[in-house]
Design a protein around this motif. Sequence first.
Motif, PDB file in Angstrom:
ATOM      1  N   ASN A 109       8.827 -54.753  43.704  1.00 14.90           N
ATOM      2  CA  ASN A 109      10.047 -54.225  44.312  1.00 14.90           C
ATOM      3  C   ASN A 109       9.835 -53.605  45.685  1.00 14.90           C
ATOM      4  O   ASN A 109      10.781 -53.547  46.482  1.00 14.90           O
ATOM      5  CB  ASN A 109      10.683 -53.187  43.388  1.00 14.90           C
ATOM      6  N   GLU A 110       8.638 -53.137  45.984  1.00 16.39           N
ATOM      7  CA  GLU A 110       8.398 -52.435  47.239  1.00 16.39           C
ATOM      8  C   GLU A 110       7.398 -53.154  48.148  1.00 16.39           C
ATOM      9  O   GLU A 110       7.708 -53.514  49.285  1.00 16.39           O
ATOM     10  CB  GLU A 110       7.902 -51.006  46.947  1.00 16.39           C
ATOM     11  N   VAL A 111       6.191 -53.388  47.631  1.00 13.64           N
ATOM     12  CA  VAL A 111       5.126 -53.942  48.483  1.00 13.64           C
ATOM     13  C   VAL A 111       5.427 -55.377  48.898  1.00 13.64           C
ATOM     14  O   VAL A 111       5.152 -55.780  50.041  1.00 13.64           O
ATOM     15  CB  VAL A 111       3.771 -53.870  47.740  1.00 13.64           C
ATOM     16  N   LYS A 112       5.993 -56.160  48.007  1.00 16.78           N
ATOM     17  CA  LYS A 112       6.259 -57.570  48.302  1.00 16.78           C
ATOM     18  C   LYS A 112       7.190 -57.721  49.505  1.00 16.78           C
ATOM     19  O   LYS A 112       7.094 -58.700  50.259  1.00 16.78           O
ATOM     20  CB  LYS A 112       6.860 -58.239  47.066  1.00 16.78           C
ATOM     21  N   LYS A 113       8.077 -56.760  49.712  1.00 12.13           N
ATOM     22  CA  LYS A 113       9.012 -56.834  50.830  1.00 12.13           C
ATOM     23  C   LYS A 113       8.345 -56.557  52.176  1.00 12.13           C
ATOM     24  O   LYS A 113       8.915 -56.882  53.221  1.00 12.13           O
ATOM     25  CB  LYS A 113      10.147 -55.830  50.611  1.00 12.13           C
ATOM     26  N   THR A 114       7.181 -55.972  52.162  1.00 13.44           N
ATOM     27  CA  THR A 114       6.512 -55.595  53.417  1.00 13.44           C
ATOM     28  C   THR A 114       5.617 -56.699  53.961  1.00 13.44           C
ATOM     29  O   THR A 114       5.040 -56.535  55.038  1.00 13.44           O
ATOM     30  CB  THR A 114       5.671 -54.329  53.196  1.00 13.44           C
ATOM     31  N   VAL A 115       5.451 -57.802  53.228  1.00 12.53           N
ATOM     32  CA  VAL A 115       4.589 -58.892  53.686  1.00 12.53           C
ATOM     33  C   VAL A 115       5.412 -60.161  53.845  1.00 12.53           C
ATOM     34  O   VAL A 115       6.531 -60.278  53.306  1.00 12.53           O
ATOM     35  CB  VAL A 115       3.421 -59.134  52.705  1.00 12.53           C
ATOM     36  N   GLN A 116       4.860 -61.122  54.560  1.00 11.46           N
ATOM     37  CA  GLN A 116       5.566 -62.366  54.837  1.00 11.46           C
ATOM     38  C   GLN A 116       4.717 -63.562  54.399  1.00 11.46           C
ATOM     39  O   GLN A 116       3.493 -63.481  54.291  1.00 11.46           O
ATOM     40  CB  GLN A 116       5.893 -62.489  56.338  1.00 11.46           C
ATOM     41  N   GLY A 117       5.385 -64.686  54.177  1.00  8.35           N
ATOM     42  CA  GLY A 117       4.702 -65.936  53.901  1.00  8.35           C
ATOM     43  C   GLY A 117       3.983 -65.947  52.562  1.00  8.35           C
ATOM     44  O   GLY A 117       4.438 -65.385  51.563  1.00  8.35           O
ATOM     45  N   ARG A 118       2.800 -66.603  52.561  1.00 10.64           N
ATOM     46  CA  ARG A 118       2.047 -66.768  51.331  1.00 10.64           C
ATOM     47  C   ARG A 118       1.547 -65.448  50.754  1.00 10.64           C
ATOM     48  O   ARG A 118       1.218 -65.370  49.570  1.00 10.64           O
ATOM     49  CB  ARG A 118       0.853 -67.691  51.573  1.00 10.64           C
ATOM     50  N   ALA A 119       1.458 -64.450  51.593  1.00  8.54           N
ATOM     51  CA  ALA A 119       0.994 -63.148  51.100  1.00  8.54           C
ATOM     52  C   ALA A 119       1.890 -62.619  49.984  1.00  8.54           C
ATOM     53  O   ALA A 119       1.431 -61.894  49.089  1.00  8.54           O
ATOM     54  CB  ALA A 119       0.926 -62.145  52.240  1.00  8.54           C
ATOM     55  N   GLN A 120       3.172 -63.002  50.027  1.00 12.96           N
ATOM     56  CA  GLN A 120       4.075 -62.580  48.960  1.00 12.96           C
ATOM     57  C   GLN A 120       3.648 -63.162  47.611  1.00 12.96           C
ATOM     58  O   GLN A 120       3.765 -62.503  46.581  1.00 12.96           O
ATOM     59  CB  GLN A 120       5.511 -63.005  49.283  1.00 12.96           C
ATOM     60  N   LEU A 121       3.149 -64.393  47.634  1.00 19.44           N
ATOM     61  CA  LEU A 121       2.662 -65.005  46.396  1.00 19.44           C
ATOM     62  C   LEU A 121       1.450 -64.263  45.866  1.00 19.44           C
ATOM     63  O   LEU A 121       1.272 -64.092  44.650  1.00 19.44           O
ATOM     64  CB  LEU A 121       2.327 -66.480  46.637  1.00 19.44           C
ATOM     65  N   GLY A 122       0.592 -63.817  46.792  1.00 22.85           N
ATOM     66  CA  GLY A 122      -0.582 -63.061  46.368  1.00 22.85           C
ATOM     67  C   GLY A 122      -0.212 -61.733  45.735  1.00 22.85           C
ATOM     68  O   GLY A 122      -0.780 -61.337  44.706  1.00 22.85           O
ATOM     69  N   VAL A 123       0.748 -61.044  46.338  1.00 17.57           N
ATOM     70  CA  VAL A 123       1.203 -59.767  45.777  1.00 17.57           C
ATOM     71  C   VAL A 123       1.800 -59.979  44.396  1.00 17.57           C
ATOM     72  O   VAL A 123       1.536 -59.218  43.450  1.00 17.57           O
ATOM     73  CB  VAL A 123       2.222 -59.098  46.715  1.00 17.57           C
ATOM     74  N   GLU A 124       2.597 -61.039  44.270  1.00 14.01           N
ATOM     75  CA  GLU A 124       3.234 -61.318  42.987  1.00 14.01           C
ATOM     76  C   GLU A 124       2.208 -61.690  41.927  1.00 14.01           C
ATOM     77  O   GLU A 124       2.313 -61.259  40.761  1.00 14.01           O
ATOM     78  CB  GLU A 124       4.251 -62.449  43.153  1.00 14.01           C
ATOM     79  N   ALA A 125       1.194 -62.477  42.317  1.00 11.96           N
ATOM     80  CA  ALA A 125       0.149 -62.854  41.363  1.00 11.96           C
ATOM     81  C   ALA A 125      -0.652 -61.632  40.908  1.00 11.96           C
ATOM     82  O   ALA A 125      -0.983 -61.484  39.718  1.00 11.96           O
ATOM     83  CB  ALA A 125      -0.782 -63.887  41.998  1.00 11.96           C
ATOM     84  N   PHE A 126      -0.978 -60.734  41.855  1.00 11.74           N
ATOM     85  CA  PHE A 126      -1.716 -59.528  41.503  1.00 11.74           C
ATOM     86  C   PHE A 126      -0.883 -58.637  40.587  1.00 11.74           C
ATOM     87  O   PHE A 126      -1.398 -58.038  39.625  1.00 11.74           O
ATOM     88  CB  PHE A 126      -2.110 -58.760  42.769  1.00 11.74           C
ATOM     89  N   ALA A 127       0.414 -58.551  40.869  1.00  9.95           N
ATOM     90  CA  ALA A 127       1.296 -57.733  40.042  1.00  9.95           C
ATOM     91  C   ALA A 127       1.366 -58.267  38.617  1.00  9.95           C
ATOM     92  O   ALA A 127       1.294 -57.503  37.640  1.00  9.95           O
ATOM     93  CB  ALA A 127       2.691 -57.679  40.660  1.00  9.95           C
ATOM     94  N   ASP A 128       1.502 -59.580  38.482  1.00  8.08           N
ATOM     95  CA  ASP A 128       1.552 -60.178  37.139  1.00  8.08           C
ATOM     96  C   ASP A 128       0.228 -60.019  36.405  1.00  8.08           C
ATOM     97  O   ASP A 128       0.199 -59.893  35.179  1.00  8.08           O
ATOM     98  CB  ASP A 128       1.922 -61.654  37.235  1.00  8.08           C
ATOM     99  N   ALA A 129      -0.877 -60.028  37.154  1.00  4.77           N
ATOM    100  CA  ALA A 129      -2.184 -59.859  36.514  1.00  4.77           C
ATOM    101  C   ALA A 129      -2.314 -58.488  35.866  1.00  4.77           C
ATOM    102  O   ALA A 129      -3.020 -58.325  34.860  1.00  4.77           O
ATOM    103  CB  ALA A 129      -3.302 -60.062  37.542  1.00  4.77           C
ATOM    104  N   LEU A 130      -1.659 -57.481  36.411  1.00  4.31           N
ATOM    105  CA  LEU A 130      -1.725 -56.139  35.821  1.00  4.31           C
ATOM    106  C   LEU A 130      -1.127 -56.099  34.417  1.00  4.31           C
ATOM    107  O   LEU A 130      -1.478 -55.236  33.614  1.00  4.31           O
ATOM    108  CB  LEU A 130      -0.999 -55.139  36.722  1.00  4.31           C
ATOM    109  N   LEU A 131      -0.228 -57.022  34.122  1.00  5.12           N
ATOM    110  CA  LEU A 131       0.418 -57.030  32.811  1.00  5.12           C
ATOM    111  C   LEU A 131      -0.517 -57.511  31.702  1.00  5.12           C
ATOM    112  O   LEU A 131      -0.132 -57.509  30.519  1.00  5.12           O
ATOM    113  CB  LEU A 131       1.666 -57.920  32.842  1.00  5.12           C
ATOM    114  N   VAL A 132      -1.719 -57.921  32.074  1.00  5.44           N
ATOM    115  CA  VAL A 132      -2.689 -58.343  31.052  1.00  5.44           C
ATOM    116  C   VAL A 132      -2.987 -57.185  30.095  1.00  5.44           C
ATOM    117  O   VAL A 132      -3.186 -57.394  28.889  1.00  5.44           O
ATOM    118  CB  VAL A 132      -3.986 -58.844  31.717  1.00  5.44           C
ATOM    119  N   VAL A 133      -2.997 -55.963  30.615  1.00  6.95           N
ATOM    120  CA  VAL A 133      -3.322 -54.807  29.771  1.00  6.95           C
ATOM    121  C   VAL A 133      -2.279 -54.600  28.673  1.00  6.95           C
ATOM    122  O   VAL A 133      -2.629 -54.570  27.481  1.00  6.95           O
ATOM    123  CB  VAL A 133      -3.496 -53.542  30.628  1.00  6.95           C
TER     124      VAL A 133
END
Length: 368
Positions: free
Chosen positions: A260-284
């Motif tokens: 909701n916050e960090v993804k809006k501050t980046v552009q392009g493919r970096a948004q995919l990286g932020v989203e992938a890292f965020a989803d990875a946290l849900l492993v716990v």
Amino acid sequence: MVARTTVRTRYLELCLFLILMLHEALADQLTDIVVNAVLCIRKPEEPIDLFMVEIMHMRHKFDADTRLVEGLVLDHGSRHPDMKRRAENCYILTSNVSLEYEKSNSGFFYSNAEQREAMVLAERRQVDERVRKIIELKNKVCSGNDNNFVVINQKGIDPPSLDLLARAGIIALRRAKRRNMERLVLACGGEAVNSYTFVEEVKNPHSCTILIKGPNDHTIAQIKDAVRDGLRAVKNTIEDEAVILGAGAFEVAARQYLVNEVKKTVQGRAQLGVEAFADALLVVPKTLAENAGLDTQDVIISLKGEHERGNVVGLNHNTGEPIDPQMEGIFDNYSVKRQIINSGPVITSQLLLVDEVIRAGRNMRKPT
């Protein structure tokens, strides 16, 4: 709370994988033990040294008899049948001198029995003199009071010396380990129980022992692991001076913030990286749900919904419903979470780099 979370988490993992049982009553008992152990050895303005917590074990009928001794436990007792098995108000003499006849490679020659007896007496005279000085010290410090005297020696004590000490009312332990000798300077007083010696009820203990008891080696090993995890958790909490909400609450909240916050501050493919890292946290939280036999999709949807409404909640592994970790007393170590988050991207980068190297090697082997 952090120690209880750590120990009970250990219990849950063991039960779910059918390794062994660390029932909740024992887990709570170990929680009190590890917290008090760390507080016992803690010194103001100094780093916490967990090596000052000795972990010992003995075969026993009940694992619930595991206890904390705010002092020292030696794995042997007095070595003479006439010596006391329990003593209070003790003076303790720690020594590293030999109180036994020592064999040598020298040869003795004699022509009659009298000469042989004289040689034997001469050999004993030096050892007896040391024992006599110990007895004199005991008489000096214990005269006029009912205090007891204990000798803990790093080297051996032979039977004749033990007889002399026993007749003088002295409790003697021999061949104590070096590490115990170093820690004995932090304690005073003694209590002999079976083949163990307890040095406890000291005024200012800066070393302690957790005596683990269990019916078999496997139970003892699992309790040891839980105690070590708990000690480290308490140490980290004291040094961090901060805690993180557990039960998966932190990971879901961090994921919401990234999306909701960090993804809006980046552009392009970096948004995919932020989203992938965020989803990875849900492993716990997913792993917590799977280990508890719950439906992971239902759990994640429920947790996301609560966080979107502004409620920072975690997972109740018993019911599958969201809970408030702070109210339930479920916390994780700040330093551990920080290390995990820092290590994740580094490890991922290294793995991707390995793939690039392998791919490059394959291209080099292709014929031109």
